[in-house]
Design an enzyme around this catalytic site. Structure first.
Site, PDB file in Angstrom:
ATOM      1  N   GLN A   1     -25.326 -43.658   8.460  1.00 18.93           N
ATOM      2  CA  GLN A   1     -24.115 -43.167   7.837  1.00 18.93           C
ATOM      3  C   GLN A   1     -23.101 -43.441   8.618  1.00 18.93           C
ATOM      4  OE1 GLN A   1     -25.121 -38.985   7.992  1.00 18.93           O
ATOM      5  NE2 GLN A   1     -24.106 -38.631  10.046  1.00 18.93           N
TER       6      GLN A   1
ATOM      7  N   SER B   1     -17.272 -40.922  10.384  1.00 18.11           N
ATOM      8  CA  SER B   1     -16.626 -40.690  11.100  1.00 18.11           C
ATOM      9  C   SER B   1     -15.841 -42.040  11.624  1.00 18.11           C
ATOM     10  CB  SER B   1     -17.029 -40.013  12.609  1.00 18.11           C
ATOM     11  OG  SER B   1     -17.486 -38.746  12.168  1.00 18.11           O
TER      12      SER B   1
ATOM     13  N   SER C   1     -24.633 -42.382  13.127  1.00 19.46           N
ATOM     14  CA  SER C   1     -26.168 -41.952  13.279  1.00 19.46           C
ATOM     15  C   SER C   1     -27.041 -43.086  12.697  1.00 19.46           C
ATOM     16  CB  SER C   1     -26.522 -40.581  12.563  1.00 19.46           C
ATOM     17  OG  SER C   1     -25.793 -39.634  13.468  1.00 19.46           O
TER      18      SER C   1
ATOM     19  N   GLU D   1     -26.432 -31.825   3.104  1.00 19.40           N
ATOM     20  CA  GLU D   1     -26.771 -32.281   4.571  1.00 19.40           C
ATOM     21  C   GLU D   1     -26.673 -30.863   5.428  1.00 19.40           C
ATOM     22  OE1 GLU D   1     -25.064 -34.940   8.095  1.00 19.40           O
ATOM     23  OE2 GLU D   1     -23.795 -34.417   6.538  1.00 19.40           O
TER      24      GLU D   1
ATOM     25  N   ASN E   1     -18.902 -26.928  13.420  1.00 12.35           N
ATOM     26  CA  ASN E   1     -19.121 -25.224  13.261  1.00 12.35           C
ATOM     27  C   ASN E   1     -17.578 -24.868  13.088  1.00 12.35           C
ATOM     28  OD1 ASN E   1     -21.783 -25.966  13.135  1.00 12.35           O
ATOM     29  ND2 ASN E   1     -22.156 -24.250  14.434  1.00 12.35           N
ATOM     30  N   GLU E   2     -16.637 -25.350  13.643  1.00  8.50           N
ATOM     31  CA  GLU E   2     -15.258 -24.890  13.359  1.00  8.50           C
ATOM     32  C   GLU E   2     -14.887 -24.959  12.096  1.00  8.50           C
ATOM     33  OE1 GLU E   2     -16.310 -26.372  16.295  1.00  8.50           O
ATOM     34  OE2 GLU E   2     -16.220 -24.630  17.499  1.00  8.50           O
TER      35      GLU E   2
END
Lengths: 324, 376
Positions: free
Chosen positions: B125, B128, B160, B243, B357-358
């Site tokens: 992928q 980012s 990744s 995902e 998670n934020e």
């Protein structure tokens, strides 16, 4: 496999939600706590009219003969609006205890019709809730006995009036009704948590500080998001326990529901600030009931120990995936 | 409302169970992000693909067996219970595969999916960038229009599988004038193409699980655009739900880990850790049942939306809790290299990847709880 509520379950929840939304439940709960049970009994009679009181009563005694899934759907909503009274006892546990006994014929039609009942099941549920208003009062102590009210104790939840139970006439052997009480209390905790989250979100949207709603701050948002995560993941445990009925699933559901509701209570109080800490504000009606139900129907520690016992048993199939 | 598998699902479970019992390698394979490990994992994917087990939910024409999502859950339970190898194709199948099935052309699906199912191509992928992490819409890598395709320039990072992959997929900015979420295009890139430089980055465990990708005038033909140019954000978000929400981390993974944790507790019953062991098991059970609820809902025509953020926060924290508890149970041996420690280090990345998670909590608060938007 279909692990989802059906239309009939959603309809039951909607009926209860509509009925309770228009019943000013906070005022009913305050009156109940103040020793005026009439509004609460009137509300329970209305719940009986829509079938709640007879959910677990066999059809031959005038009930609906519904199963645990219907019960948890109903109790989720009874917690969502903090309905006072011996609900777990009247709707689930006493009918389950009496259904297999000759005394069932005597009492169950009345229960289905909306007469409140209560029960003590020592050691985990040593006190009988609201025994002063119950038509049927039982204690399970080496068998099912009728009981009379002894000393009264104050609960953290002013709307829970607790009584010691003095055993009287023996009605017969006790069937396993305790787990049904645990399960319904777990569902009630889920609903209480949901109610607390609702209150907190409304407040966080309306209350402004530093020129914006407090709910726009990430510190507040993230706490509330975590409450939702905890509730969303506790609900399938409650539904799963209603389907399987295994001790591990029932205790797991109760542990998770109580933790989620407790988190909801703490966060809702924090989000409200000082006003939430007052008796005048309704928040406490939910918060204190969560605290009470965390110890009623077995402690968290006892339920965790029971889960552990089941999952570490040498022949345990409990860790196996869903299967026949 | 029930939890009973029907005859077909039971038969499928038995088939998968006995197939795995015969074929799962006795010795663990080397890490899949090393050159040697990647080839062994590729070979394993081909064994899986030979039985149509590498992408069970896909249509048969692309190498799948048209299994239901419930059967996928069952497959994953068996796969993890059997201790089978990590899936080197997981990112490709869960992310790009789902995206192509939803948005790809017939030609793209025929060209890409069967090769992915056999791991002829391993996919990385490429989301980012150095300046675009949680704020993914800030990507700056450019896709410039040329005759017959696009030319890419820029830098991707934390990609990744890129250290060992053949190809990559991600978002590129085709229109720098358009507002943030517009002007992005979803592209597939050949990592062996001229102008591509991959620099592996060793992770906490020392293995290069991700890499930087430098793109210097890399040509991508039009046939490798997924969806319309400029519509990449929308296309990518359908992947993101998968995902976070379902296919990347199946309940089978956590059920198997919780079961091993209970086994470890039997050997080393430290009373101080009792609650954490129980809570880890409860968490895995909760995630399993939650997922069964989701697949039941999807089977009736529901869709997976914002609630995938709920999922992601839960499983990422559960993964840490399970592994941390195991390491605590190991006591003074907890620092020694081993399966639990490897799993623990891997779990630490969970709250970061697939959208921190934020960000997930912001999404939950704003889109599920209806709280007002605020500063990030």
């Amino acid at each position: 496999m279909r692990f989802a509520l059906g239309d009939e379950h959603r309809q039951l929840a909607r009926t209860l939600h509509d009925l309770l939304s228009s019943a000013d439940v906070p005022s009913v709960a305050r009156a109940w706590a103040g020793g005026e049970p009439e509004p609460g009994l009137t509300l329970y009679a209305r719940l009986a009219e829509v079938g709640v009181a007879g959910l677990a009563v066999p059809e031959r005694f005038g009930g609906l003969g519904a199963g645990p899934v219907e019960l948890v759907v109903a109790f989720d909503e009874l917690g969502h609006h903090p309905v006072p009274g011996p609900l777990v006892e009247s709707v689930a546990v006493v009918p389950a205890l009496l259904a297999g006994l000759p005394a069932g014929e005597r009492w169950l039609p009345g229960l289905a019709g909306g007469e409140p009942a209560t029960v003590a099941l020592p050691p985990h549920t040593p006190f009988a809730l609201d025994a002063d208003v119950a038509t049927v009062f039982a204690v399970v102590d080496g068998g099912v006995h009728l009981a009379t009210a002894g000393r009264r104790h104050d609960s953290v939840d002013p709307a829970r009036r607790l009584f010691e139970a003095e055993p009287g006439e023996r009605l017969g052997d006790a069937d396993a009704a305790f787990d049904l009480g645990v399960l319904c209390a777990a569902a009630q905790l889920l609903g209480l948590g949901r109610g607390l989250l609702d209150l907190a979100c409304v407040h966080a949207t309306a209350r402004r500080q530093f020129g914006r709603p407090v709910g726009a701050f990430q510190a507040v948002k993230h706490e509330l998001a975590d409450v939702l995560v905890a509730l969303e993941l506790a609900r399938p445990l409650v539904h799963g326990a209603a389907v399987t009925g295994t001790p591990a699933d029932v205790s797991a559901a109760r542990v998770a529901a109580a933790e989620a509701a407790d988190r909801a209570a703490r966060v809702a109080l924090q989000v409200h600030g000082a006003v939430g800490y007052t008796r005048e504000h309704d928040l406490g009606l939910w918060l204190t009931k969560v605290r009470a139900l965390r110890s009623a129907w077995g402690t968290q520690s006892w339920h965790r120990a029971r889960v552990l016992e089941e999952i570490t048993a040498p022949a345990s199939q409990i860790t196996a995936p869903a299967s026949r | 409302m029930d939890l009973d598998l029907d005859e077909d699902a039971l038969a499928f479970r038995d088939e998968v169970r006995s197939w795995l019992a015969e074929r799962v390698p006795a010795e663990p394979l080397p890490p899949m992000d090393t050159p040697e490990g990647a080839e062994q994992h590729r070979a394993w994917e081909r064994v899986l693909a030979g039985a149509r087990l590498s992408a069970v939910t896909w249509p048969r024409e692309y190498g799948g067996r048209e299994a239901s999502l419930l059967e996928w859950v069952v497959f994953e339970e068996e796969y993890h219970a059997a201790g089978a190898p990590a899936r080197v194709s997981a990112n490709g199948i869960a992310l790009l595969g789902s995206t192509l099935l939803a948005h790809g052309t017939a030609e793209q699906k025929e060209r890409v999916l069967p090769r992915m199912a056999r791991a002829d191509d391993i996919w990385a992928q490429a989301w980012s960038e150095p300046e675009a992490g949680s704020d993914l819409a800030a990507v700056r890598s450019r896709a410039s229009r040329v005759d017959g395709g696009w030319v890419l320039n820029g830098q991707k990072t934390w990609s990744s599988r890129a250290a060992v992959a053949d190809r990559a997929f991600g978002l590129f900015r085709n229109d720098p004038e358009a507002r943030r979420h517009r002007g992005l295009t979803y592209l597939m890139v050949d990592l062996r193409a001229e102008g591509v430089t991959v620099r592996p980055i060793p992770q906490l465990d020392g293995v290069p699980g991700f890499a930087e990708i430098f793109l210097d005038d890399v040509f991508v033909p039009d046939e490798d655009v997924i969806g319309e140019p400029g519509d990449g954000w929308r296309v990518a978000m359908s992947t993101a739900s998968n995902e976070r929400g379902l296919t990347l981390r199946s309940p089978g993974r956590f059920l198997a880990a919780a079961r091993r944790l209970v086994g470890l507790w039997r050997e080393r019953p430290d009373p101080a850790l009792r609650d954490r062991v129980v809570d880890a098991w409860i968490g895995a059970r909760a995630y399993h049942l939650y997922t069964l609820g989701t697949v039941s809902r999807l089977a009736e025509g529901g869709s997976l939306g914002v609630e995938s953020s709920v999922n992601k926060v839960f499983w990422s924290e559960l993964d840490i809790a399970v592994h941390e508890t195991a390491i605590e149970l190991l006591g003074t041996e907890g620092e020694l290299a081993g399966d639990w420690l490897g799993g623990y280090l891997f779990s630490l990345a969970g709250p970061i990847y697939a959208g921190t998670n934020e960000i997930q909590r912001d999404v939950i608060a704003e889109r599920l709880l209806g709280l007002p938007r605020g500063d990030r």
